[in-house]
Structures are given as C-alpha cells and as structure tokens.
Motif scaffolding. Structure first.
Motif, mmCIF file in Angstrom:
data_model
loop_
_atom_site.group_PDB
_atom_site.id
_atom_site.type_symbol
_atom_site.label_atom_id
_atom_site.label_comp_id
_atom_site.label_asym_id
_atom_site.label_seq_id
_atom_site.Cartn_x
_atom_site.Cartn_y
_atom_site.Cartn_z
ATOM 1 N N LEU A 13 43.544 76.752 53.902
ATOM 2 C CA LEU A 13 44.298 77.192 55.263
ATOM 3 C C LEU A 13 45.355 76.657 56.354
ATOM 4 C CD1 LEU A 13 42.028 78.311 57.203
ATOM 5 C CD2 LEU A 13 41.193 75.821 57.672
ATOM 6 N N THR A 14 45.757 75.885 55.858
ATOM 7 C CA THR A 14 47.169 75.421 56.206
ATOM 8 C C THR A 14 47.770 75.850 55.570
ATOM 9 O OG1 THR A 14 46.510 72.314 56.691
ATOM 10 C CG2 THR A 14 49.008 73.827 56.417
ATOM 11 N N ALA A 15 47.232 77.039 54.599
ATOM 12 C CA ALA A 15 48.999 77.986 53.927
ATOM 13 C C ALA A 15 48.727 79.013 55.272
ATOM 14 C CB ALA A 15 48.402 78.097 52.545
ATOM 15 N N PHE A 16 47.410 79.614 54.905
ATOM 16 C CA PHE A 16 46.627 80.525 55.753
ATOM 17 C C PHE A 16 47.352 80.551 57.366
ATOM 18 C CE2 PHE A 16 44.099 83.227 58.778
ATOM 19 C CZ PHE A 16 44.708 84.333 57.740
ATOM 20 N N GLN A 17 47.077 79.913 57.699
ATOM 21 C CA GLN A 17 47.912 79.709 59.431
ATOM 22 C C GLN A 17 49.149 79.596 59.614
ATOM 23 O OE1 GLN A 17 45.739 75.595 59.934
ATOM 24 N NE2 GLN A 17 43.472 76.734 60.915
ATOM 25 N N GLU A 18 49.938 79.132 58.571
ATOM 26 C CA GLU A 18 51.421 78.424 58.229
ATOM 27 C C GLU A 18 51.862 80.663 58.132
ATOM 28 O OE1 GLU A 18 53.572 76.915 58.909
ATOM 29 O OE2 GLU A 18 52.167 75.201 59.797
ATOM 30 N N PHE A 19 51.382 81.244 57.167
ATOM 31 C CA PHE A 19 51.580 82.095 56.623
ATOM 32 C C PHE A 19 51.310 83.253 58.069
ATOM 33 C CE2 PHE A 19 50.288 86.438 55.208
ATOM 34 C CZ PHE A 19 52.004 86.694 54.390
ATOM 35 N N ALA A 20 50.419 83.037 59.093
ATOM 36 C CA ALA A 20 50.021 83.806 59.888
ATOM 37 C C ALA A 20 51.246 83.586 60.881
ATOM 38 C CB ALA A 20 48.558 83.192 60.313
ATOM 39 N N ARG A 21 51.757 82.902 60.759
ATOM 40 C CA ARG A 21 52.686 82.424 62.002
ATOM 41 C C ARG A 21 53.874 83.013 61.593
ATOM 42 N NH1 ARG A 21 49.411 77.675 64.037
ATOM 43 N NH2 ARG A 21 49.843 76.284 61.353
ATOM 44 N N VAL A 58 51.277 92.692 54.669
ATOM 45 C CA VAL A 58 50.339 91.996 55.598
ATOM 46 C C VAL A 58 51.075 90.775 56.229
ATOM 47 C CG1 VAL A 58 50.700 90.456 52.857
ATOM 48 C CG2 VAL A 58 48.259 89.593 54.825
ATOM 49 N N ALA A 59 52.704 90.606 55.538
ATOM 50 C CA ALA A 59 53.431 89.850 56.333
ATOM 51 C C ALA A 59 53.848 90.428 57.630
ATOM 52 C CB ALA A 59 54.909 89.829 55.943
ATOM 53 N N GLY A 60 53.833 91.250 58.668
ATOM 54 C CA GLY A 60 54.062 91.670 60.160
ATOM 55 C C GLY A 60 53.176 92.092 60.346
ATOM 56 N N ALA A 61 51.751 91.992 59.556
ATOM 57 C CA ALA A 61 50.565 92.390 60.607
ATOM 58 C C ALA A 61 49.750 90.779 60.866
ATOM 59 C CB ALA A 61 49.621 92.467 59.643
ATOM 60 N N ALA A 62 48.445 91.378 61.909
ATOM 61 C CA ALA A 62 47.595 89.706 62.956
ATOM 62 C C ALA A 62 47.122 89.748 61.829
ATOM 63 C CB ALA A 62 47.411 90.280 63.728
ATOM 64 N N LEU A 63 46.878 88.573 61.827
ATOM 65 C CA LEU A 63 45.588 88.309 60.366
ATOM 66 C C LEU A 63 44.731 87.253 61.489
ATOM 67 C CD1 LEU A 63 47.830 86.694 57.907
ATOM 68 C CD2 LEU A 63 46.629 89.236 58.223
ATOM 69 N N ASP A 64 43.259 87.822 61.415
ATOM 70 C CA ASP A 64 41.723 87.049 62.170
ATOM 71 C C ASP A 64 41.236 86.795 61.485
ATOM 72 O OD1 ASP A 64 39.964 86.685 63.899
ATOM 73 O OD2 ASP A 64 39.749 88.464 64.421
ATOM 74 N N LEU A 65 40.888 85.461 60.933
ATOM 75 C CA LEU A 65 40.268 84.443 60.027
ATOM 76 C C LEU A 65 39.208 84.271 60.734
ATOM 77 C CD1 LEU A 65 40.097 83.434 57.365
ATOM 78 C CD2 LEU A 65 40.557 81.162 58.284
ATOM 79 N N ARG A 66 37.673 85.204 59.714
ATOM 80 C CA ARG A 66 36.025 85.242 60.181
ATOM 81 C C ARG A 66 35.421 83.483 59.226
ATOM 82 N NH1 ARG A 66 35.116 89.093 63.837
ATOM 83 N NH2 ARG A 66 37.205 90.256 64.422
ATOM 84 N N ARG A 67 35.846 83.940 57.955
ATOM 85 C CA ARG A 67 35.267 82.739 57.348
ATOM 86 C C ARG A 67 36.096 82.215 56.450
ATOM 87 N NH1 ARG A 67 32.451 87.438 58.439
ATOM 88 N NH2 ARG A 67 30.580 87.074 59.607
ATOM 89 N N VAL A 68 35.515 80.939 55.813
ATOM 90 C CA VAL A 68 36.325 79.856 54.802
ATOM 91 C C VAL A 68 35.574 79.941 54.232
ATOM 92 C CG1 VAL A 68 37.703 77.881 54.579
ATOM 93 C CG2 VAL A 68 37.879 79.144 56.829
ATOM 94 N N VAL A 69 35.048 79.160 52.690
ATOM 95 C CA VAL A 69 33.731 78.915 51.750
ATOM 96 C C VAL A 69 34.378 78.794 50.774
ATOM 97 C CG1 VAL A 69 32.101 79.812 50.262
ATOM 98 C CG2 VAL A 69 32.469 81.152 52.166
ATOM 99 N N ALA A 70 34.624 77.395 50.518
ATOM 100 C CA ALA A 70 35.527 76.117 49.395
ATOM 101 C C ALA A 70 34.509 75.692 48.622
ATOM 102 C CB ALA A 70 35.865 75.585 50.341
ATOM 103 N N ASP A 71 34.053 75.958 47.477
ATOM 104 C CA ASP A 71 33.336 75.183 46.325
ATOM 105 C C ASP A 71 34.481 74.493 45.418
ATOM 106 O OD1 ASP A 71 31.525 74.180 45.081
ATOM 107 O OD2 ASP A 71 30.961 76.274 44.725
ATOM 108 N N GLY A 72 34.326 73.122 45.196
ATOM 109 C CA GLY A 72 35.191 72.365 44.674
ATOM 110 C C GLY A 72 37.056 73.176 44.023
#
Length: 124
Positions: A13-21, A58-72
């Motif tokens: 999630l942190t990587a996604f947020q940093e990438f989106a910035r 994807v580098a210049g796109a707006a990213l609107d995160l809708r779901r995060v699913v984590a398992d192990g």
C-alpha cells in the motif's frame, strides 16, 4: 490479520501511494533485486522494471484505489486508472507476492472500463 499479512499489506500500500505520487524511486527500496514480472512485454528485475515504469502509461495516470486484499505473502490491489485521453479509464487488479519483506513477483489483469450502460452493476 497475521503480522506477516499486515506487514505485507503496508509495504504494498505504501509503494502504491508513493508510485501514485510520482515517486518511482521508492520502488527500488521495496522490490527484490531479482523481482519477477509476469505481465507480457514488461521486464523482470528491479532496476529494469522501475526504468520501464517511467515511460509506461500508468506512470502519468491518476490511480483511484478501491480495494486491498491481503493474505500472507500475497497482496491484491483493485483500482481505476485514468488519463486525460481515457477519462473512463481502465480497471486494474495487481497481485503482488512478497518474500522476506520485499516484493518478489507481480501479476496483473487490465480491462478498459466500458460504457456505464453495459455494466449495470459497475466495475468498482
């Protein structure tokens, strides 16, 4: 949620947020050196993958995160990617596998978002 699941969810999630910035360099800190990319046409290896992303749509796109699913070891992100040229956007599902606190593998599923009339229950 196990400690491993929580840790991996936070890393991705942190990587996604940093990438989106626009902070692609953060990925060098969280991708394994021998990172494996499963998407056709995208390179494997941490440095090759980060360099590739600099010019990917994807580098210049707006990213609107809708779901995060984590398992192990696995974290899945579901989001909408839009650009000025594609305002309806693209639905993306990224699947990340982590090992020893680093992102080791990536798969994705990418689909253009159709007209609203053709998806009465929505894509998101």
């Amino acid at each position: 949620m196990t400690k491993e699941t929580e840790r991996n969810r936070t890393i991705v999630l942190t990587a996604f947020q940093e990438f989106a910035r626009g902070n692609l360099e953060h990925l060098r800190d969280v991708l394994a050196p021998d990172f494996v990319e499963h998407s056709p046409g995208n390179p494997s290896g941490r440095d090759a993958f980060v360099d590739f992303l600099r010019t990917a749509p994807v580098a210049g796109a707006a990213l609107d995160l809708r779901r995060v699913v984590a398992d192990g070891a696995y974290v899945v992100l579901h989001y909408r990617m839009t650009t000025p040229d594609e305002p309806r956007g693209t639905a993306v599902v990224d699947i990340w596998r982590l090992a020893d606190g680093l992102i080791a593998e990536h798969w994705d599923v990418v689909q253009p978002v159709p007209e609203e009339a053709s998806t009465p229950h929505g894509m998101f």
